[in-house]
Every structure is written in C-alpha cells, then in structure tokens.
Design a protein around this motif. Sequence first.
Motif, PDB file in Angstrom:
ATOM      1  N   VAL A  42      46.438  27.132  38.071  1.00  0.00           N
ATOM      2  CA  VAL A  42      45.289  27.386  37.200  1.00  0.00           C
ATOM      3  C   VAL A  42      45.025  28.882  37.106  1.00  0.00           C
ATOM      4  N   SER A  43      44.284  29.250  36.062  1.00  0.00           N
ATOM      5  CA  SER A  43      43.769  30.618  35.906  1.00  0.00           C
ATOM      6  C   SER A  43      42.269  30.525  35.685  1.00  0.00           C
ATOM      7  N   VAL A  44      41.509  31.161  36.564  1.00  0.00           N
ATOM      8  CA  VAL A  44      40.049  31.175  36.424  1.00  0.00           C
ATOM      9  C   VAL A  44      39.584  32.624  36.454  1.00  0.00           C
ATOM     10  N   ALA A  45      38.370  32.832  35.952  1.00  0.00           N
ATOM     11  CA  ALA A  45      37.792  34.177  35.932  1.00  0.00           C
ATOM     12  C   ALA A  45      36.333  34.095  36.335  1.00  0.00           C
ATOM     13  N   GLY A  46      35.874  35.152  36.994  1.00  0.00           N
ATOM     14  CA  GLY A  46      34.477  35.177  37.386  1.00  0.00           C
ATOM     15  C   GLY A  46      34.185  36.371  38.276  1.00  0.00           C
ATOM     16  N   ARG A  47      33.040  36.310  38.941  1.00  0.00           N
ATOM     17  CA  ARG A  47      32.555  37.418  39.754  1.00  0.00           C
ATOM     18  C   ARG A  47      32.844  37.157  41.227  1.00  0.00           C
TER      19      ARG A  47
ATOM     20  N   ASP B  90      35.036  34.081  47.560  1.00  0.00           N
ATOM     21  CA  ASP B  90      34.411  33.141  46.622  1.00  0.00           C
ATOM     22  C   ASP B  90      34.318  33.812  45.267  1.00  0.00           C
ATOM     23  N   ILE B  91      34.738  33.093  44.233  1.00  0.00           N
ATOM     24  CA  ILE B  91      34.613  33.586  42.869  1.00  0.00           C
ATOM     25  C   ILE B  91      33.681  32.644  42.108  1.00  0.00           C
ATOM     26  N   GLN B  92      32.799  33.211  41.296  1.00  0.00           N
ATOM     27  CA  GLN B  92      31.757  32.434  40.604  1.00  0.00           C
ATOM     28  C   GLN B  92      31.869  32.628  39.102  1.00  0.00           C
ATOM     29  N   ASP B  93      31.949  31.500  38.381  1.00  0.00           N
ATOM     30  CA  ASP B  93      31.860  31.568  36.918  1.00  0.00           C
ATOM     31  C   ASP B  93      30.564  30.897  36.479  1.00  0.00           C
TER      32      ASP B  93
ATOM     33  N   ILE C 171      32.232  43.351  46.349  1.00  0.00           N
ATOM     34  CA  ILE C 171      31.415  42.218  45.927  1.00  0.00           C
ATOM     35  C   ILE C 171      30.767  42.566  44.580  1.00  0.00           C
ATOM     36  N   GLY C 172      30.896  41.672  43.625  1.00  0.00           N
ATOM     37  CA  GLY C 172      30.361  41.918  42.287  1.00  0.00           C
ATOM     38  C   GLY C 172      31.419  42.222  41.261  1.00  0.00           C
ATOM     39  N   ASP C 173      32.634  42.610  41.699  1.00  0.00           N
ATOM     40  CA  ASP C 173      33.712  42.866  40.749  1.00  0.00           C
ATOM     41  C   ASP C 173      34.064  41.585  39.987  1.00  0.00           C
ATOM     42  N   LEU C 174      34.507  41.753  38.752  1.00  0.00           N
ATOM     43  CA  LEU C 174      34.906  40.617  37.916  1.00  0.00           C
ATOM     44  C   LEU C 174      36.419  40.518  37.897  1.00  0.00           C
ATOM     45  N   LEU C 175      36.923  39.325  38.217  1.00  0.00           N
ATOM     46  CA  LEU C 175      38.360  39.101  38.383  1.00  0.00           C
ATOM     47  C   LEU C 175      38.854  37.961  37.517  1.00  0.00           C
TER      48      LEU C 175
ATOM     49  N   ILE D 249      37.929  22.794  48.962  1.00  0.00           N
ATOM     50  CA  ILE D 249      38.778  22.940  47.776  1.00  0.00           C
ATOM     51  C   ILE D 249      38.899  24.423  47.450  1.00  0.00           C
ATOM     52  N   SER D 250      40.139  24.888  47.260  1.00  0.00           N
ATOM     53  CA  SER D 250      40.393  26.318  47.114  1.00  0.00           C
ATOM     54  C   SER D 250      41.527  26.554  46.126  1.00  0.00           C
ATOM     55  N   ILE D 251      41.719  27.841  45.799  1.00  0.00           N
ATOM     56  CA  ILE D 251      42.871  28.259  45.005  1.00  0.00           C
ATOM     57  C   ILE D 251      43.657  29.276  45.831  1.00  0.00           C
ATOM     58  N   LYS D 252      44.918  28.990  46.076  1.00  0.00           N
ATOM     59  CA  LYS D 252      45.790  29.963  46.745  1.00  0.00           C
ATOM     60  C   LYS D 252      46.375  30.855  45.671  1.00  0.00           C
ATOM     61  N   ILE D 253      45.906  32.098  45.608  1.00  0.00           N
ATOM     62  CA  ILE D 253      46.250  32.928  44.459  1.00  0.00           C
ATOM     63  C   ILE D 253      47.546  33.685  44.709  1.00  0.00           C
ATOM     64  N   ASP D 254      48.300  33.856  43.612  1.00  0.00           N
ATOM     65  CA  ASP D 254      49.526  34.639  43.678  1.00  0.00           C
ATOM     66  C   ASP D 254      49.490  35.824  42.709  1.00  0.00           C
ATOM     67  N   ASP D 255      48.349  35.951  41.978  1.00  0.00           N
ATOM     68  CA  ASP D 255      48.188  37.103  41.091  1.00  0.00           C
ATOM     69  C   ASP D 255      46.709  37.239  40.760  1.00  0.00           C
ATOM     70  N   TYR D 256      46.302  38.455  40.475  1.00  0.00           N
ATOM     71  CA  TYR D 256      44.915  38.664  40.044  1.00  0.00           C
ATOM     72  C   TYR D 256      44.860  39.896  39.146  1.00  0.00           C
ATOM     73  N   VAL D 257      43.798  39.975  38.349  1.00  0.00           N
ATOM     74  CA  VAL D 257      43.543  41.124  37.482  1.00  0.00           C
ATOM     75  C   VAL D 257      42.084  41.520  37.660  1.00  0.00           C
ATOM     76  N   LEU D 258      41.842  42.794  37.896  1.00  0.00           N
ATOM     77  CA  LEU D 258      40.468  43.301  37.921  1.00  0.00           C
ATOM     78  C   LEU D 258      40.028  43.514  36.477  1.00  0.00           C
ATOM     79  N   LEU D 259      39.030  42.769  36.059  1.00  0.00           N
ATOM     80  CA  LEU D 259      38.593  42.772  34.656  1.00  0.00           C
ATOM     81  C   LEU D 259      37.426  43.720  34.400  1.00  0.00           C
ATOM     82  N   ALA D 260      36.608  43.967  35.407  1.00  0.00           N
ATOM     83  CA  ALA D 260      35.506  44.922  35.286  1.00  0.00           C
ATOM     84  C   ALA D 260      35.075  45.326  36.686  1.00  0.00           C
ATOM     85  N   LYS D 261      34.855  46.626  36.870  1.00  0.00           N
ATOM     86  CA  LYS D 261      34.441  47.141  38.167  1.00  0.00           C
ATOM     87  C   LYS D 261      32.913  47.162  38.242  1.00  0.00           C
TER      88      LYS D 261
END
Length: 498
Positions: A63-68, A82-85, A112-116, A130-142
């Motif tokens: 999956v691909s999710v985005a949030g703070r 923890d990532i929050q959408d 904390i607070g960065d958007l990924l 329940i979790s996501i084991k990530i293999d890639d990420y993108v910083l979308l906003a600092k």
Amino acid sequence: MSEIMENAAEQQQDINEILKIRREKLFELQKSGNDPFRIVKYDVTDRTADIVSRFEEYDGKRVSVAGRLMSKRDMGKSAFCDIQDRDGKIQLYVRINDLGEEKYASFKKLDIGDLLGVTGTVFKTRMGEISIKIDDYVLLAKSLRPLPEKFHGLKDTDTRYRQRYLDLIMNPEVKKTFIIRSRIISAIRKYMDSHDFLEVDTPILNTIPGGAAARPFITHHNTLDIDMYLRIAPELYLKRLIVGGLERVYELGRMFRNEGMDVKHNPEFTMMEIYQAYTDYHGMMALAEDLISTVAQEVLGTMKVSYQGQEIDLTPPWRRITMQEAVLEYAGVDFDKIATDEEARAVARAKGLELEGNPTRGEVLNLLFEEFAEPNLIQPTFVLDYPVEISPLTKRKPDKPELTERFELFITGREFGNAYSELNDPLDQRERFLAQVRKREAGDEEANMMDEDFLIALEHGMPPTGGLGIGIDRLVMLLTDSYSIRDVLLFPTMKPKD
C-alpha cells in the motif's frame, strides 16, 4: 517511553532553537536536491482507517499512504512511528535493512509533524498491532514548527479556536465533529432535493436588512456610494421567488447578525430557510420533524441521541403546544383571563420580570414564555401561535387575530427552528412594516425597515405559503453532543490578539 522522552525533550527546548534547527534541516535537504516543497503530488492508494478496519483484506498487501508523522520510537537500526491521515492513524515499522543506510539515516532526521508518503506491506506485529513495514518514503512537506505536546493534548480553548488546524491535528474527536457536520449538511441537501425543492442563492449584500429582528452589519459600496447590510435572513428574497412561481425553494448558507456572542450565538452562522407554496405552518411542522429525524438516522444510525448527559428522542411525532398553553403549564398564568396590556404587565411584574417600556399583552406573553417555559422544553417540542406583535411577517389566526400561525421548534431548551404560515396580504404587510418602522424610530435597532420592493412583489400575488428556518449550527451541536457553537464552527469569530 523513548517516544515520550523525545517529544518532551523537544518541548523543553527554547522555541527559537527548535525553529532554527528545523529550518537548518530544510536548508540541508534543499542543498542536497531533496526540497520537499518541490514535490507536487503523491499517489495515495489506501486510507489508514480502511487498512485497520479491514485488515484481513490488506494483510500482506502493498500500500501507499500519506499523512502527518505523529510519533517516533527510535530503536537503533529500526524504528516504530505513527502516521495520521484524515480518517485515522497507523503504525509504521521502519528498518535499515528495508530502506538502506542512507535513506534510513535521513528518516531518523524527520521531525514530529512532517508530512510523508510511505510505501510498504501491511502486517501485524507480535504485539498484535496492525502496521505497515515500509520500504520507501517521500518527505512531502517539512513542518517548521513543533506540534503541541502530545501527551497533554491541546486543551486550551482559545488556542483551539484560533488555530483550528492544530485542534484538528491533535484532537481526533474534533476532526470527527466536523466530518459529521459535513455529512449532516449533505444529508439535508439530499432530503430537500428528493422532496422537489430547488436550492437557490440570494444576495448577501442587502440594501435593506429584512426577514428577521436583528441588528445588521453595515458596509459601504464604493461604486454605488451607498451603505449596504450583510444579510440577517434570506426570507424576503425567497418569498419573491415564490411570487415568481418557483413554488418550492430553499437556501442553506451564512447569515450575519451584529449581536452578542455566547455558547449559542456567533455573529456569522449557518441557517437554512425553506419556502413551499400551497401549504401552511402545519405542513412545515411535518417537514421539520421528518427532515431532522431522517438526517439523524442517516448520519448517526439512530434517532435517539445523547446531548450533555440527556437522551433526546427525535422519533416523530413531536410534542405540539401553544405558547399560551406553555405559559400556563410552566408559569401558572392563564392568558385567556388577561384582557388588557396593563393587566399583562402587572402579572409580569408579579412574576419578577423587569419590563422595559410598555410592552403589550402579546409581548408580555412572549417574555413569560422565554423566562419560564423555554428552558424546560428538552425533548423536541413545537410551540405554536405567537403574538402578532413579534411576528411581523406571519398570517394571523382567523379565529384569534391577536395571534399568528407561527411555531418555533425547541430542543434542549434552545430554539432550533422558526416557521410561519407566511403573510401574503400586501395591505396587512404594509401595516406591519409601518408598526416596525415606528419601533425603529423609537430606538429599537432590531426592528424591520420598510421594504417597498418586497411589498410591490406581494401586490403581484403570492400563493398561500409555508416558510421554515432551521439553525444548522445548533442542529450540528445536538447531533455531535457539542456544548458551544464554537465547537461546531471551524473558524468562530474571535477578538484579535493585541
């Protein structure tokens, strides 16, 4: 514990030092060609709430999710976050073996607070989370400013109302309230449209403030060189549309009243007004209780709601009582035995009311109702047959011309709606306007002005019509168990800070 320590340590730092450090991190990213603010999109495939609620479907799925980023727990060569959408949050499991040394090192520098945006595989930890084991990420906003300290939460109401974005980030129940508000408004529109009503728009800038007894906001139109008023109600324009033959219309939008502020009132608020040709206030009663109960059922799944510790049953039919019956029941005053204005004033004084000026018998009836009856109307109650003196746009009752075919809806001791058998006699309407003008000349800033254009419209003929206004903010307060109107307005009116 490491998460608590990390967050608390940052909170103890001088805010200027935090801002400096975070900006330096941004400049470092920009110099290395990884400016997050140059990214224009990220493909989100799934929402956190869906993954958590339907884990069996998502187990092992990429999956691909985005949030703070809301928390970080560094464990050396791995980390939990923890990532929050919008809909919720989910745990991320991050390992150096999955990201590689360079990207993992960059990940550890996140705040904390960065958007990924993150990509990975859904799984459940040994602890059952329940979790996501990530293999890639993108910083979308600092995030260049720290969030409020998570473990005490954002409680200060002044900060919450002034910086609603922080309130939404830190308090999930607040976000839920405004999601429900949106769904309530959608359900209302769905109901109205399905009952053959047309949604229309009428002017917000008015040359005459009409349709309600309220003090308006005044502005100035430079090109026309005239003062104008922000609307206090759309009533007189909507009735013009009934004259024009549209027959069933409604408008849902902002109104503006230059009045006091408290837990029930904000200077700008949302209201819906409905007008239906060939019906009366009884038709509006049937519409009001069906609309509100239907919306509650659709949005909440029930017609029984809890409000501030009280169960409110919205199941139709609702209680109906006249204003005189309510005053008799709750104040012990029988207005059928009061013939004159002076007798009414004497009764009011005996009940401890302080009277301004010389109110009429009908005005005293309303004062007694507001003081003694209104606070006791907890379950949905229609109060019928208001005095003509306080109902300048309403038809008189044929058998009691001192009263009008008007009701107000009360729930939890508060007014939720106001409805009339609309006055369509242009001669009677002119006399009512003249009485309002005299009140205004005597110093009543809330009295109606004369509206000649509206009278001309009535003189062309308006069919018998029922009209209804519903306070949307108060309805949202009821259905979300919110004490103050500021809790259901994303941006309530606030006095500017110095």
